[in-house]
Design an enzyme around this catalytic site. Structure first.
Site, short mmCIF file in Angstrom:
data_model
loop_
_atom_site.label_atom_id
_atom_site.label_comp_id
_atom_site.label_asym_id
_atom_site.label_seq_id
_atom_site.Cartn_x
_atom_site.Cartn_y
_atom_site.Cartn_z
N TYR A 176 50.46 4.20 18.86
CA TYR A 176 51.02 5.48 19.26
C TYR A 176 49.77 6.48 19.66
O TYR A 176 49.95 7.58 19.90
CB TYR A 176 51.60 6.40 17.81
CG TYR A 176 52.84 5.52 17.68
CD1 TYR A 176 52.94 4.23 17.11
CD2 TYR A 176 53.96 6.30 17.84
CE1 TYR A 176 54.10 3.71 16.68
CE2 TYR A 176 55.14 5.86 17.18
CZ TYR A 176 55.19 4.37 16.82
OH TYR A 176 56.46 3.99 16.36
N LYS A 222 50.02 -6.77 10.07
CA LYS A 222 50.39 -7.89 10.77
C LYS A 222 49.16 -8.53 10.88
O LYS A 222 48.77 -8.86 12.19
CB LYS A 222 51.26 -7.54 12.02
CG LYS A 222 51.84 -8.57 12.80
CD LYS A 222 52.83 -9.44 11.94
CE LYS A 222 53.33 -10.62 12.97
NZ LYS A 222 54.15 -11.46 12.29
N ASP A 252 56.48 -9.19 8.74
CA ASP A 252 57.78 -9.70 8.82
C ASP A 252 58.26 -10.12 7.61
O ASP A 252 59.58 -9.92 7.40
CB ASP A 252 57.47 -10.96 10.00
CG ASP A 252 56.40 -11.77 9.66
OD1 ASP A 252 55.34 -11.02 9.83
OD2 ASP A 252 56.66 -12.98 9.63
N ASP A 298 57.18 2.58 11.31
CA ASP A 298 58.17 3.22 12.12
C ASP A 298 59.57 2.42 11.58
O ASP A 298 60.69 2.77 11.38
CB ASP A 298 57.99 3.18 13.41
CG ASP A 298 58.88 4.23 14.43
OD1 ASP A 298 59.84 4.78 13.86
OD2 ASP A 298 58.65 4.09 15.36
#
Ligand code: NAD
Length: 402
Positions: A151, A217, A268, A292
């Site tokens: 972002y 991640k 995940d 998000d």
């Protein structure tokens, strides 16, 4: 006699100073903002009066389409100044064109005011239609880093001079990237990661929560996502060693009383875990993009995507906002669910220490939903529900406060 003049909220040495008659800013927002924001303010005013015998003096701040029409700019300088002065703001949704036009005003404001924490509590409201068998098991507060990651706004279209320049640098370092690639940059810093994780652990401690899960991640993006987790662990080990225990060090032993368990999850797997074992998660700290997705997915689990509240918090400025968008097709129809701005208002009241008013709003909204007197989005999913307009739903919440 009502109080007509407000006093500005102050912030000194990390502490908020809230007068009895605070002046608070509001941004109506675009699209359904004109429906939901006034409805929410009515509910907040009633709760504040009923619970504390006080009044908020609201001060409108023009941002978005209304600002463009009246002031010729989507985010006029005087509005930026007003946000800085008023410090606490309730905000409706703002429209962002996709793929063209201006950059998201929401993202711009987050960066301009350095609102580094995006806080999204996700909890089930009894009576809300949910796709889950046991939605009441979900009770998490997500702290999403709000200022960096993908972002950051650093991106160039495919085949632009800048993209080609970056590709040439990458080539010189031995990386092969397709020539027709658009380029986006994902910065994740130690300082921003640590301050976000600090806010999350402080919240967990203050609110007697059981665990803090760091979601990332890092198995794929080692020096951004992986570093986020590592810096979080460093901070917790350095500054909170007496208050936390790391899950991997527990080795089957039960959690010592009063300690917060720190958990480490790959993004995940976290999506699966939140679906399958929601009661094992409590406070969550994560990077911007993960946060998000995760906050909307969690909100969907409790059926509350249209009523999920949120706050963007920095040092001395906090903006409480609807988490849904401006839903232009419903704009001005008095149809939309004002629940998200109402609950963001409750978060705001809790934040300034007016907890009784916040509790009154939450209890009364729950009762209104349990009574099956709801707006169209819930009505179509419930059997035997009574359809209310946006303004009627707000009035019903106010009635149920008595
Ligand atoms: P959206 O949330 O505006 O609408 C998607 C659909 O969800 C709507 O068509 C409507 O059916 C439903 N919906 C949303 N809010 C509702 C409510 N309060 N009550 C009942 N139903 C509701 O998402 P979108 O269509 O992807 O985005 C529209 C615009 O809003 C875009 O310009 C987007 O950039 C912007 N947006 C702003 C924010 C924000 O200001 N925080 C957040 C998300 C999207």
């Amino acid at each position: 006699m009502g109080i007509s003049k407000g006093v500005k909220i102050d912030y000194k040495n990390g502490n908020w100073i809230v007068p009895e008659n605070p002046e608070i800013g509001f941004i109506t927002g675009d699209g359904i903002g004109t429906d939901v924001t006034p409805a929410a303010i009515k509910v907040i005013n009633s709760a504040v009066w009923k619970a504390h015998g006080r009044k908020i003096i609201w001060n409108e701040i023009l941002v978005g389409e209304k600002a463009e029409t009246e002031k010729g700019s989507l985010l006029p300088d005087e509005s930026v100044q007003k946000i800085k002065e008023l410090r606490i703001v309730l905000k409706g949704p703002l429209t962002t064109p996709v793929g063209e036009g201006h950059r998201s005003l929401n993202v711009t404001m987050r960066q301009l005011f350095d609102l580094y924490q995006c806080v999204r509590p996700v909890k089930y409201f009894d009576g809300v239609p949910s796709p889950m068998k046991e939605p009441q098991l979900v009770d998490v507060v997500i702290f999403r880093e709000n200022t960096e990651d993908v972002y950051s706004g650093i991106e160039w279209p495919a085949l632009s001079d800048n993209a080609i320049e970056i590709l040439n640098i990458l080539k010189s370092k031995g990386f092969t990237v397709r020539e027709d690639s658009g380029i986006g940059i994902k910065p994740v810093s130690k300082s921003a990661s640590k301050r976000l994780i600090k806010a999350a652990i402080e919240y967990a401690l203050k609110n007697n929560r059981k665990s803090l899960t760091i979601v990332h991640k890092g198995n794929i993006m080692k020096f951004t996502e992986g570093a986020f987790q590592q810096w979080g662990y460093d901070l917790l080990r350095e500054k909170y060693a007496d208050k936390v225990v790391f899950e991997e060090e527990l080795a089957g032993v039960s959690v010592p009383a009063g300690k917060i368990v720190v958990k480490n999850r790959i993004a995940d797997s976290m999506f699966q875990q939140l679906l399958l074992r929601p009661d094992e998660y409590d406070v969550i700290a994560t990077t911007n993009l993960n946060g998000d997705y995760l906050s909307d997915a969690a909100a969907a689990q409790v059926g509350g995507i249209g009523i999920a509240p949120g706050a963007n918090i920095g040092e001395g400025i906090a903006i409480f906002e609807a988490t849904h968008g401006s839903a232009p097709k419903h704009a001005g129809t008095d149809k939309a669910n004002p629940g998200s701005v109402i609950l963001s208002g409750a978060m705001m009241l809790e934040f300034i220490g007016w907890t009784k008013a916040a509790e009154l709003i939450i209890k009364s909204m729950e009762k209104t939903i349990q009574n099956k007197t709801v707006t169209y989005d819930f009505e179509r999913l419930m059997t035997g529900a009574k359809l209310l307009k946006c303004s009627e739903f707000a009035d019903e919440i106010i009635r149920n406060m008595d």
